[in-house]
Design a protein around this motif. Structure first.
Motif, PDB file in Angstrom:
ATOM      1  N   PRO A 156      -9.964  -1.613   2.761  1.00 44.62           N
ATOM      2  CA  PRO A 156      -9.421  -0.329   2.302  1.00 44.62           C
ATOM      3  C   PRO A 156     -10.334   0.353   1.294  1.00 44.62           C
ATOM      4  O   PRO A 156     -11.045  -0.315   0.536  1.00 44.62           O
ATOM      5  N   THR A 157     -10.306   1.683   1.285  1.00 41.58           N
ATOM      6  CA  THR A 157     -11.033   2.448   0.273  1.00 41.58           C
ATOM      7  C   THR A 157     -10.306   2.368  -1.055  1.00 41.58           C
ATOM      8  O   THR A 157     -10.922   2.324  -2.126  1.00 41.58           O
ATOM      9  N   ALA A 158      -8.974   2.344  -0.984  1.00 41.81           N
ATOM     10  CA  ALA A 158      -8.150   2.239  -2.198  1.00 41.81           C
ATOM     11  C   ALA A 158      -6.846   1.538  -1.830  1.00 41.81           C
ATOM     12  O   ALA A 158      -6.491   1.425  -0.658  1.00 41.81           O
ATOM     13  N   GLY A 159      -6.143   1.082  -2.867  1.00 40.98           N
ATOM     14  CA  GLY A 159      -4.880   0.387  -2.650  1.00 40.98           C
ATOM     15  C   GLY A 159      -5.105  -1.078  -2.344  1.00 40.98           C
ATOM     16  O   GLY A 159      -6.234  -1.576  -2.334  1.00 40.98           O
ATOM     17  N   GLU A 160      -4.023  -1.781  -2.093  1.00 39.05           N
ATOM     18  CA  GLU A 160      -4.142  -3.203  -1.808  1.00 39.05           C
ATOM     19  C   GLU A 160      -3.144  -3.645  -0.748  1.00 39.05           C
ATOM     20  O   GLU A 160      -2.091  -3.036  -0.562  1.00 39.05           O
ATOM     21  N   GLY A 161      -3.498  -4.722  -0.049  1.00 41.05           N
ATOM     22  CA  GLY A 161      -2.614  -5.331   0.925  1.00 41.05           C
ATOM     23  C   GLY A 161      -2.520  -6.815   0.667  1.00 41.05           C
ATOM     24  O   GLY A 161      -3.484  -7.449   0.210  1.00 41.05           O
ATOM     25  N   ARG A 162      -1.362  -7.385   0.934  1.00 44.76           N
ATOM     26  CA  ARG A 162      -1.151  -8.814   0.744  1.00 44.76           C
ATOM     27  C   ARG A 162      -0.446  -9.402   1.957  1.00 44.76           C
ATOM     28  O   ARG A 162       0.439  -8.757   2.538  1.00 44.76           O
TER      29      ARG A 162
ATOM     30  N   ILE B 109       4.535  -9.455   3.820  1.00 45.84           N
ATOM     31  CA  ILE B 109       3.462  -8.469   4.024  1.00 45.84           C
ATOM     32  C   ILE B 109       3.708  -7.299   3.073  1.00 45.84           C
ATOM     33  O   ILE B 109       4.826  -6.771   3.010  1.00 45.84           O
ATOM     34  N   GLU B 110       2.673  -6.900   2.330  1.00 42.91           N
ATOM     35  CA  GLU B 110       2.806  -5.806   1.365  1.00 42.91           C
ATOM     36  C   GLU B 110       1.658  -4.815   1.542  1.00 42.91           C
ATOM     37  O   GLU B 110       0.498  -5.209   1.629  1.00 42.91           O
ATOM     38  N   ALA B 111       1.991  -3.536   1.572  1.00 46.41           N
ATOM     39  CA  ALA B 111       1.003  -2.456   1.548  1.00 46.41           C
ATOM     40  C   ALA B 111       1.318  -1.587   0.343  1.00 46.41           C
ATOM     41  O   ALA B 111       2.426  -1.064   0.229  1.00 46.41           O
ATOM     42  N   LYS B 112       0.355  -1.469  -0.559  1.00 49.47           N
ATOM     43  CA  LYS B 112       0.556  -0.680  -1.778  1.00 49.47           C
ATOM     44  C   LYS B 112      -0.548   0.371  -1.898  1.00 49.47           C
ATOM     45  O   LYS B 112      -1.691   0.044  -2.223  1.00 49.47           O
ATOM     46  N   GLY B 113      -0.210   1.590  -1.555  1.00 48.59           N
ATOM     47  CA  GLY B 113      -1.161   2.694  -1.681  1.00 48.59           C
ATOM     48  C   GLY B 113      -2.395   2.548  -0.806  1.00 48.59           C
ATOM     49  O   GLY B 113      -3.472   3.057  -1.161  1.00 48.59           O
ATOM     50  N   LEU B 114      -2.260   1.870   0.341  1.00 46.68           N
ATOM     51  CA  LEU B 114      -3.425   1.641   1.204  1.00 46.68           C
ATOM     52  C   LEU B 114      -4.020   2.967   1.671  1.00 46.68           C
ATOM     53  O   LEU B 114      -3.327   3.828   2.232  1.00 46.68           O
TER      54      LEU B 114
END
Length: 580
Positions: A382-388, A331-336
């Motif tokens: 999300p409005t910005a960023g990404e999740g995986r 699980i990755e949250a990048k700048g969500l």
């Protein structure tokens, strides 16, 4: 009537019994008393009979057997006299969400018959008491969970009662709001008001002056919390110095004859031994040591119920071991980031969760943790960023990502009109199972969770513990790589909670990755790492022990997880004020 201690007896319960239909009694010959100037905890899991007993005290219902006397009046004979002298805050308080804070106060003042000449002074006192003065024009629907509870309390106190009945005021409320509510209620007892605080949180029981402990309609204990915890005195130990994976060690310890209960506590394990047994920690490995730990109310409750469920998980034994597909986190949250108009609910949230790790999202009500959780589930864009999830981008490959995760919602989200079997069939299909594989998995879930005798029952009519088991079964039907658990054990009894975490701990050992939100600070200790979210930002990231170590002071040398939660948020508040 006064007791020997000089405190008035406000409520007397004598062999109170209440039935609904042909089911087992909701209350079964319950006797006890509630005193003025004290907080009496009405303690027990959902379905224990707490709400039924409170409603009997308000005269909204009458007992089928026995008597309930409130303020000297029999509830069957003088309901009006009782209702004029008590304050009552139901579990789901009837605030009008499209009215403002002030409009709700005005409405309840009308309903309670508060003279108009007295209202300005009463409103001012209550708004100061609840710290809601700044929010009088805000719609009740826009308040956080904690603020709604404060407004509910203010409405219940419009005419100062002799007895205040609070039905689970702490449910779904973060530790800061709960602590504030407790301080407010303690101040009321200084005026001689008797308070009944209903709760499924067993740590709250320890803060009460007296406790009535209910389980399945029966009164198991009545008295001071310390008298309850005394039953496990000198039987609670903290095992530290563990080498290897602590969840495997816990499972082995729970299978030892002399140990009746055990939970993860940061990098250590907390165990409760049988009466007269010495702690056998051979399973903990070389270098591990057991040191005495203070008992908790929950330890005594588990002991009273005969001990926990042990360390074996049939669910995990049937789970294939998930190996790493590559070096990337599961699980990755990048700048969500998520904005709703001008409001930023989550701001630049970044973390990653490795295979076989339990990661906790903590935060006060309205902090942004649920928004973050929903973005990572693919339920919110999300409005910005990404999740995986499992390498799949939640924007571009949402369907593939969702097939890699199992989701267990905060509130029971299965189809209530469907039976257990129909829910299992439906969710197996949703997760892409068919044919022989589908039949095998459904049969396995029925066997593991012992659904057989309830198979045809509508899910909405199931006891809470069974609902929780069904929700977990549906979430793991397809053997997902990641499990998303949103406050999964709220309200359940301690044995069911132990059973749930036995399954989760064992699944993690098979390589499943878990993201969990919780208001139980004890459950936060089960996590490998935690992100504490406040005002939409992550203000702390680390293991439970690291977060606690970060708030150690000379006045607080051994902080609890709740102490760390509150201290870190207060620190963030101070830094924000300095920056401004």
């Amino acid at each position: 009537m006064t007791t020997g201690a000089g405190k008035a007896e406000l409520v007397r319960l004598s062999d109170v019994t209440k039935r609904f239909g042909d089911a087992a009694p909701a209350l079964d010959a319950v006797s006890g008393s509630i005193l003025g100037g004290e907080i009496t905890g009405l303690v027990g899991p959902d379905g224990a009979g707490k709400t039924t007993l409170i409603r009997l005290m308000t005269s909204l219902m009458l007992p089928d057997g026995g008597t309930v006397e409130v303020l000297g009046f029999d509830t069957a004979k003088d309901p009006a006299a009782i209702q004029a002298s008590i304050g009552y805050m139901p579990q789901r308080f009837g605030l009008y969400e499209d009215l403002s804070v002030q409009e709700n106060l005005d409405l309840y003042a009308d309903l309670r018959g508060l003279p108009k000449a007295e209202r300005a002074a009463v409103f001012d006192e209550l708004l100061t008491f609840t710290d809601l003065k700044r929010f009088t024009s805000r719609l009740a629907g826009k308040l956080s969970g904690g603020m709604k509870q404060k407004l509910g309390l203010a409405c219940a106190l419009l005419k100062k009662p002799r007895l205040l009945l609070l039905d689970e005021p702490g449910v779904g409320v973060d530790p800061i709001s709960r602590r504030e509510l407790w301080k407010m209620v303690e101040n009321l007892t200084n005026e001689g008001i008797g308070v009944v605080w209903s709760t499924a949180y067993l740590d709250e029981a320890e803060a009460c002056d007296g406790v009535l402990l209910l389980n399945q309609g029966k009164l198991l204990f009545s008295g001071k919390p310390a008298d309850m915890t005394a039953r496990v005195e000198n039987r609670v130990f903290k095992v530290s110095g563990i080498v290897g994976r602590k969840r495997q060690v816990l499972a082995k310890l729970l299978d030892e004859d002399g140990i009746i209960d055990g939970v993860i506590q940061g990098e250590a394990i907390r165990i409760v031994t049988r009466d007269g047994a010495k702690p056998e920690i051979l399973s903990a490995g070389d270098g591990a040591k057991a040191s005495p730990a203070p008992p908790r109310f929950e330890d005594a409750f588990v002991d009273m119920l005969g001990g926990g469920p042990g360390g074996r998980s049939k669910l995990a034994e049937a789970q294939q071991t998930l190996t790493a597909r590559d070096e990337r986190p599961v699980i990755e949250a990048k700048g969500l980031t998520k904005r709703f108009g001008d409001f930023t609910a989550a701001d630049d949230i970044t973390f990653d969760i490795r295979r076989g790790e339990i990661f906790g999202l903590l935060g006060p009500n309205g902090a942004g943790k649920s928004t973050t959780f929903k973005m990572l589930c693919g339920l919110l864009k999300p409005t910005a960023g990404e999740g995986r999830v499992a390498g799949f981008d939640l924007r571009r490959d949402a369907a593939e990502a969702r097939n890699q995760l199992g989701y267990m919602a905060q509130k029971f989200s299965l189809y209530g009109d469907l039976s257990i079997g129909q829910n299992l069939d439906f969710f197996a299909g949703v997760y892409g199972l068919s044919g022989q594989r589908k039949r095998e998995r459904v049969a396995l879930m029925n066997e593991i969770f012992d659904f057989g005798r309830h198979a045809g029952q509508s899910s909405k009519d199931l006891p809470l513990g069974l609902k929780q088991r069904l929700a977990l079964a549906c979430a793991v039907m397809h053997e997902p790589r990641a499990l998303f658990l949103d406050e999964p054990t709220s309200g359940v009894d301690p044995i069911t909670r132990r059973e749930f975490w036995t399954h989760i701990n064992a699944l993690v050992e098979k390589g499943v990755t878990v993201l969990v939100t919780t208001h139980f600070m004890e459950e936060a200790e089960y996590c490998d790492r935690i992100s504490l979210i406040y005002r939409g930002r992550s203000i702390a990231l680390g293991s439970p022990d690291e977060l606690k170590a970060g708030v150690v002071t000379t006045d607080q040398p051994d902080p609890t997880m709740e102490d760390a939660f509150i201290a870190l948020i207060e620190r963030s508040e101070a830094q924000t004020k300095e920056a401004a």
